[in-house]
Enzyme design. Structure first.
Site, PDB file in Angstrom:
ATOM      1  N   ASP A 250       0.864  -1.168   0.000  1.00 50.94           N
ATOM      2  CA  ASP A 250       0.000   0.000   0.000  1.00 50.94           C
ATOM      3  C   ASP A 250       0.910   1.231   0.000  1.00 50.94           C
ATOM      4  O   ASP A 250       2.119   1.131   0.242  1.00 50.94           O
ATOM      5  CB  ASP A 250      -0.935  -0.024   1.225  1.00 50.94           C
ATOM      6  CG  ASP A 250      -2.161   0.848   1.009  1.00 50.94           C
ATOM      7  OD1 ASP A 250      -3.178   0.606   1.669  1.00 50.94           O
ATOM      8  OD2 ASP A 250      -2.082   1.756   0.177  1.00 50.94           O
TER       9      ASP A 250
HETATM   10  C1  GLC Z   1      -4.235   4.321  -0.221  1.00 43.26           C
HETATM   11  C2  GLC Z   1      -5.127   3.152   0.130  1.00 43.26           C
HETATM   12  C3  GLC Z   1      -5.160   2.066  -0.901  1.00 43.26           C
HETATM   13  C4  GLC Z   1      -4.921   2.652  -2.275  1.00 43.26           C
HETATM   14  C5  GLC Z   1      -3.505   3.189  -2.290  1.00 43.26           C
HETATM   15  C6  GLC Z   1      -3.156   3.800  -3.643  1.00 43.26           C
HETATM   16  O1  GLC Z   1      -3.584   4.794   0.912  1.00 43.26           O
HETATM   17  O2  GLC Z   1      -4.927   2.538   1.389  1.00 43.26           O
HETATM   18  O3  GLC Z   1      -6.437   1.426  -0.790  1.00 43.26           O
HETATM   19  O4  GLC Z   1      -5.072   1.655  -3.262  1.00 43.26           O
HETATM   20  O5  GLC Z   1      -3.293   4.147  -1.269  1.00 43.26           O
HETATM   21  O6  GLC Z   1      -3.909   4.964  -3.852  1.00 43.26           O
END
Ligand code: GLC
Length: 717
Positions: A250
């Protein structure tokens, strides 16, 4: 598998390999191009087909091996045409609807050059304080598993190289929805049983469905942050389940290992993550490190090769080596009539009628009051919508356009959040002069989604005061809840004639709301998450244990009965049982609650066998439940039939109810339809160091809601 990947791997330098194991977000196209030239193998979508081609051309023509880019984006509930939030989609109890919405999103996204979405969210949650419940499918593992499967199928289709397919990502692996206190990013102590029976099943379903990717969660599970959780990322996900796709971190999740306190610095964090089974880092952490930090001696070359192989396989499956570019003339940049019709129908199908004294659908009032912040707000898209998503209009404008002859009075009364109640008097005055008052209340999208946990689940601001003041005029009052989470409605719901949860319904939400008010459509969905009586009940869900002292009656907060010891007033009836002294039992509205505008009766449910074999393949249908439902009303309607099981005696405590199957059926007025629901063996299994169905009796509870079931008993032998 083509020989291309082996050939590429044999020719790649160490740095080129590491470059493939990163995705970066650089809104500035020059910054992004510079990193692509440096060998970074994936990037976030530059918001157009043309800009995607520009970046892709840098990768293909300006790097030594010309490996094309993966282009990722959070396409959570729509790209251009915004669908209802996933929690609203779950409320439709209709996997085919979820698949079709995902297919629409994939078609629009791929046309712009997106090849990888970070969706579906497969996190089960029983805590509506957590803002991200809006992105998931609710509290039940089976419903979540079926809808995750449908969404993966909708995104990916049968051929990832197709122009309407994008790679899906099941996220956030795992246990993100169980964060202590409902606070985002907070850890959870989860037993193997909790993992295996609640949180892991939807991810296993995603893997079975062929999800191309899985995203690690920010959070820790029993003290081990998921970005460094070797047992779950590698031993369970990759080895036990055979997942051969890409595990992506993430955003900054790898770097977050330092504040988690398990990595001494970012270099340590990066090394730990790749070693644990992460394949692609999201956030650019490796870019700031030295060659020595990530030298072959400090990272296992075999692990790195495995990760690169996974990434290249995904690129190959997407057809990027043969066709890295997208046709800008074919880019879909706005909804069309079909996409609008689909999301409009979805917004109605996912709406849930909490109660209705018959006022809905509205007849032909001559004068109607629309009040509440959502009367004129256009904020219907919900969390996780990009700036290029097609906006919604307002319910007020939609109603006036649809019913110009109707005398529609608009008085917002209050705003979303402030304590300003000066406008309530005007709303009350207008209510007195109307035949019906419709209060459009709820949470703005900003209170929903990531980093949006709330400690208080009531309507924010002075909306409750508005509802009660309008209802107190005696004018029949309808409340429509525009929300991204279950809410506490206890203090006002018994004072109004009807309440419908319409959620954050997307681009066509206002049209769907008017369809529901006028009866063009009906809110026949069911709650995918319980609505608590009080935030003090949270976490709350229907599949709870019976405890050794189940309560039969709710709490009574009186001063008369208390136990003064062995010789006190005796064990007051039902005192020493599991409940709250200051609440009736259970949630205000349970999982599965809802009805439609049509009325149905159910015949006695029948099962295909009263005895079934305990042993056998998990995915084998061992029972089929059939029930005849009769539409006793004068309008066509949808009925949702749910089947819950209870393993009466087992080696470990079991939920008092557990969803094992459901079906949604449209029945014409006066008709009787037979609803057939297959039950797989795995739905009845319990986890005991492996899945097993223990011999013995199972109760099957079949009905429209948890409160209206009829029971049949079956036996596993
Ligand atoms: C965010 C979220 C995740 C998302 C990622 C990319 O913090 O936790 O669900 O896909 O970043 O945007």
């Amino acid at each position: 598998m083509s020989g291309r990947i082996d050939d590429l791997l044999s020719r790649m330098t160490w740095d080129e390999k590491l470059g493939q194991l990163q995705i970066v977000f650089r809104p500035n196209p020059d910054d992004a191009a510079a990193l692509v030239r440096r060998g970074v193998g994936s990037t976030f979508w530059p918001p157009s087909a043309a800009a995607t081609n520009t970046l892709q051309r840098v990768a293909v023509e300006e790097t030594r091996l010309g490996i094309p880019l993966l282009v990722g984006l959070d396409v959570i509930h729509g790209q251009r045409t915004i669908a209802p939030i996933p929690l609203a989609q779950a409320a439709a109890f209709d996997p085919e609807l979820v698949r079709s919405l995902a297919y629409l999103a994939a078609s629009e996204a791929r046309s712009g050059g997106v090849t990888w979405t970070f969706s579906p969210m497969a996190d089960v949650s029983r805590d509506p304080r957590w803002g991200r419940v809006s992105e998931g499918f609710g509290e039940d593992p089976l419903l979540t598993s079926l809808l995750v499967t449908a969404m993966v199928q909708g995104y990916q289709g049968d051929d990832l190289s197709a122009p309407d397919a994008i790679a899906a990502t099941a996220k956030h692996f795992v246990g993100y929805g169980a964060g202590e206190g409902g606070r985002d990013y907070n850890g959870a102590d989860l037993s193997e049983r909790a993992l295996r029976t609640v949180h892991l099943p939807p991810f296993e379903a995603a893997v079975r469905a062929g999800a191309a990717s899985v995203m690690a969660a920010f959070t820790s599970v029993s003290g081990i942050p998921m970005h460094a959780h070797r047992r779950l990322l590698t031993d369970v996900l990759k080895r036990e389940w055979g997942f051969d796709g890409v595990v992506v971190g993430d955003a900054e999740g790898v770097a977050n290992l330092v504040p988690h306190g398990v990595a001494s610095d970012v270099a340590d964090a990066v090394r730990q993550s790749y070693a644990a089974g992460l394949d692609v880092e999201m956030g650019g952490a490796p870019l700031a490190l030295t060659a020595d930090d990530l030298a072959p001696g400090r990272l296992d070359p075999a692990r790195i090769d495995d990760a690169v192989r996974r990434v290249l396989r995904m690129k190959e499956a997407l057809g990027l080596f043969e066709n890295p570019y997208v046709d800008p003339t074919a880019e879909i940049t706005a909804p069309d009539a079909d996409s609008r019709a689909l999301v409009r129908a979805a917004a109605a199908r996912g709406s849930v009628l909490l109660h209705n004294d018959g006022i809905l659908p509205l007849g032909e009032p001559r004068r109607l009051l629309l009040t509440g912040p959502y009367a004129t707000s256009t904020d219907h898209l919900g969390a996780w919508v990009q700036f290029f998503g097609a906006h919604a209009g307002s319910v007020a404008d939609e109603l006036r356009a649809r019913r110009p002859e109707l005398d529609t009075v608009i008085e917002e009364g209050v705003d979303f959040l402030s304590g300003d109640d000066a406008g309530i008097a005007a709303a009350v005055e207008a209510a007195r002069g109307a035949e019906v008052a419709v209060v459009l209340a709820g949470e703005p999208s900003a209170l929903s989604g990531e980093a949006a946990s709330r400690s208080d689940l009531r309507l924010p601001g002075r909306q409750e005061d508005l509802i009660r003041a309008v209802a107190a005029t005696g004018t029949p009052t309808v409340v429509l809840l525009v929300t991204g989470r279950p809410l506490v409605v206890t203090d006002w719901i018994d004072e109004v004639a009807a309440t419908v949860v319409v959620w954050h319904g997307g681009t066509e939400a206002p049209a769907a709301v008017v369809d529901l008010l006028l009866g063009v459509a009906e809110p026949a969905g069911r709650l995918p998450m319980s609505f608590p009586r009080s935030v003090g009940q949270v976490p709350i869900h229907y599949a709870h244990e019976n405890t050794g002292r189940p309560a039969a009656t709710g709490g009574t907060l009186t001063a008369h009965h208390h136990d003064v010891g062995l010789h006190g007033p005796g064990n007051v009836q039902d005192k020493y049982t599991s409940k709250y002294l200051d609440l009736p039992l259970g949630p205000r509205f349970s999982f599965g609650h809802g009805s439609g505008y049509a009325r149905f009766t159910h015949a006695e449910p029948r099962v295909s066998a009263s005895v079934f074999p305990a042993d056998g393949p998990g995915d084998e249908t061992v029972l089929t439940v059939t029930v005849a439902v009769t539409n006793t009303s004068d309008r066509r309607g949808d009925e949702v039939v749910q089947v819950f099981a209870r393993d009466v005696v087992a080696s470990t405590t079991q939920p008092v109810r557990r969803l094992v199957g459901f079906a949604r059926k449209t029945v014409d007025a006066g008709d009787t339809a037979t609803v057939t629901i297959p039950v797989r063996r795995e739905a009845l299994a319990l986890w005991s160091d492996g899945w097993t169905v223990e011999p013995g009796a199972f109760e099957l509870h079949v009905g429209s809601t948890l409160e209206t079931t009829r029971m049949v008993t079956v036996v596993a032998e």
